[in-house]
Design a protein around this motif. Structure first.
Motif, PDB file in Angstrom:
ATOM      1  N   ALA A   1     -19.922 -21.554   8.692  1.00  0.00           N
ATOM      2  CA  ALA A   1     -20.240 -20.482   9.621  1.00  0.00           C
ATOM      3  C   ALA A   1     -20.564 -20.911  10.782  1.00  0.00           C
ATOM      4  CB  ALA A   1     -21.175 -18.941   9.316  1.00  0.00           C
ATOM      5  N   ALA A   2     -21.703 -20.889  11.198  1.00  0.00           N
ATOM      6  CA  ALA A   2     -21.892 -21.164  12.497  1.00  0.00           C
ATOM      7  C   ALA A   2     -20.570 -22.436  13.644  1.00  0.00           C
ATOM      8  CB  ALA A   2     -23.210 -22.371  12.348  1.00  0.00           C
ATOM      9  N   ALA A   3     -21.050 -23.300  12.805  1.00  0.00           N
ATOM     10  CA  ALA A   3     -19.341 -24.281  12.538  1.00  0.00           C
ATOM     11  C   ALA A   3     -18.181 -23.621  13.648  1.00  0.00           C
ATOM     12  CB  ALA A   3     -18.763 -25.184  12.053  1.00  0.00           C
ATOM     13  N   LEU A   4     -17.869 -23.106  12.171  1.00  0.00           N
ATOM     14  CA  LEU A   4     -16.854 -21.503  13.028  1.00  0.00           C
ATOM     15  C   LEU A   4     -16.890 -20.973  13.900  1.00  0.00           C
ATOM     16  CD1 LEU A   4     -13.738 -20.954  11.107  1.00  0.00           C
ATOM     17  CD2 LEU A   4     -14.993 -19.293   9.968  1.00  0.00           C
ATOM     18  N   ASP A   5     -18.140 -20.494  14.250  1.00  0.00           N
ATOM     19  CA  ASP A   5     -18.528 -19.305  15.311  1.00  0.00           C
ATOM     20  C   ASP A   5     -17.960 -19.699  16.334  1.00  0.00           C
ATOM     21  OD1 ASP A   5     -19.585 -16.879  16.055  1.00  0.00           O
ATOM     22  OD2 ASP A   5     -20.654 -18.062  16.590  1.00  0.00           O
ATOM     23  N   ALA A   6     -18.240 -21.250  16.583  1.00  0.00           N
ATOM     24  CA  ALA A   6     -18.227 -22.217  17.705  1.00  0.00           C
ATOM     25  C   ALA A   6     -17.181 -22.055  17.678  1.00  0.00           C
ATOM     26  CB  ALA A   6     -18.788 -23.272  17.865  1.00  0.00           C
ATOM     27  N   TRP A   7     -16.356 -22.989  16.960  1.00  0.00           N
ATOM     28  CA  TRP A   7     -15.210 -23.304  17.396  1.00  0.00           C
ATOM     29  C   TRP A   7     -14.108 -22.355  17.949  1.00  0.00           C
ATOM     30  CZ3 TRP A   7     -10.072 -21.959  14.926  1.00  0.00           C
ATOM     31  CH2 TRP A   7      -9.727 -22.213  14.852  1.00  0.00           C
ATOM     32  N   LEU A   8     -14.225 -20.870  16.858  1.00  0.00           N
ATOM     33  CA  LEU A   8     -13.375 -19.705  17.516  1.00  0.00           C
ATOM     34  C   LEU A   8     -13.501 -19.872  18.856  1.00  0.00           C
ATOM     35  CD1 LEU A   8     -11.736 -17.372  17.202  1.00  0.00           C
ATOM     36  CD2 LEU A   8     -13.917 -16.518  15.925  1.00  0.00           C
TER      37      LEU A   8
END
Length: 262
Positions: free
Chosen positions: A85-92
């Protein structure tokens, strides 16, 4: 129809990205199926939305005069760590910054390829604002979270939907969604009068005509503006308690089944 200012669309994209990021970091199950897009998990929906933002931002930034291949979109396929979730959040977050910066730098009149009739950055600002507005609804509904959208954006989203469905019908890329002589009235019961949040759509032999305003129709859909928007995008069932259907329900159901631009 009068468009919203270019910067209003840019600001809404940024706002919607923040709201979608809040879903990603809410603890929601990223592997859960999205009820309104059952072919996707929540993670796949976010990957789609972030990828589209990056693609359109790349189109605008490079002033592309034709469509571009996926491999030309920086990090368009998502973060390196699936399910994080943290990586997806940063990517978004990065995707949102890229597209908003590109759109603001370009301005609405910059020439950019599009699949519609407005080959400019303004088209992409409006399209991305409404794309993420609706997909954020998908995400929040999947996560069981509340959803609202600003009235001016919701009303313009209905306008844009009608315009694009009409365009696809003119191009003969989709079947006409409304029979000749049939008509639909949309009425947002909670909108300020100056917003004029009512629509009349009437079928013709060539397609359909549309205009804002209160007119008697074959069938009417009434309810709060956000609910009318979600129902018209097939994100909320017509039987939802806040909605009212008056008249020939089958005509409205037929429209919802047929109306598409992709």
């Amino acid at each position: 129809m009068t468009l919203l200012p270019h910067d209003r669309y840019c600001a809404e994209i940024a706002h919607q990205v923040e709201q979608l990021r809040a879903v990603v970091t809410s603890g929601a199950d990223l592997a859960a199926t999205v009820p309104t897009c059952p072919d996707w998990t929540l993670e796949q929906l976010v990957l789609h939305m972030g990828g589209v933002l990056r693609w359109s931002g790349t189109l605008v930034r490079t002033r592309a005069q034709e469509n571009i291949d996926d491999e030309l979109v920086p990090r368009g396929d998502g973060p390196e760590t699936p399910g994080d979730a943290a990586a997806l959040d940063a990517w978004l977050a990065e995707a949102g910054e890229l597209v908003v910066d590109a759109l603001r730098e370009a301005g609405p009149d910059a020439k950019v390829w599009s699949w519609a009739e407005s080959p400019n950055a303004g088209f992409w600002a409006r399209r991305m604002a409404h794309e993420i507005t609706v997909h954020r609804a998908d995400a929040t509904l999947a996560a069981g979270l509340p959803y609202e959208v600003a009235p001016d954006i919701a009303a313009d989203s209905i306008d844009e939907w009608l315009e694009l469905v009409e365009l696809m019908g003119r191009r003969k890329e989709t079947e006409q969604p409304l029979r000749a002589g049939g008509s639909i009235h949309l009425h947002a019961t909670d909108a300020a009068p100056e917003l004029n949040a009512e629509w009349f759509v009437q079928g013709t032999e060539e397609g359909f005509v549309r205009r804002r305003g209160h007119e008697k129709a074959t069938v009417a859909l009434r309810g709060p503006l956000t609910s009318v928007l979600l129902a018209f995008y097939r994100r909320l069932p017509l039987d939802a308690r806040e909605l009212e259907v008056v008249g020939e329900r089958e005509l409205l159901e037929s429209w919802l089944e047929r109306a598409t631009f992709g």
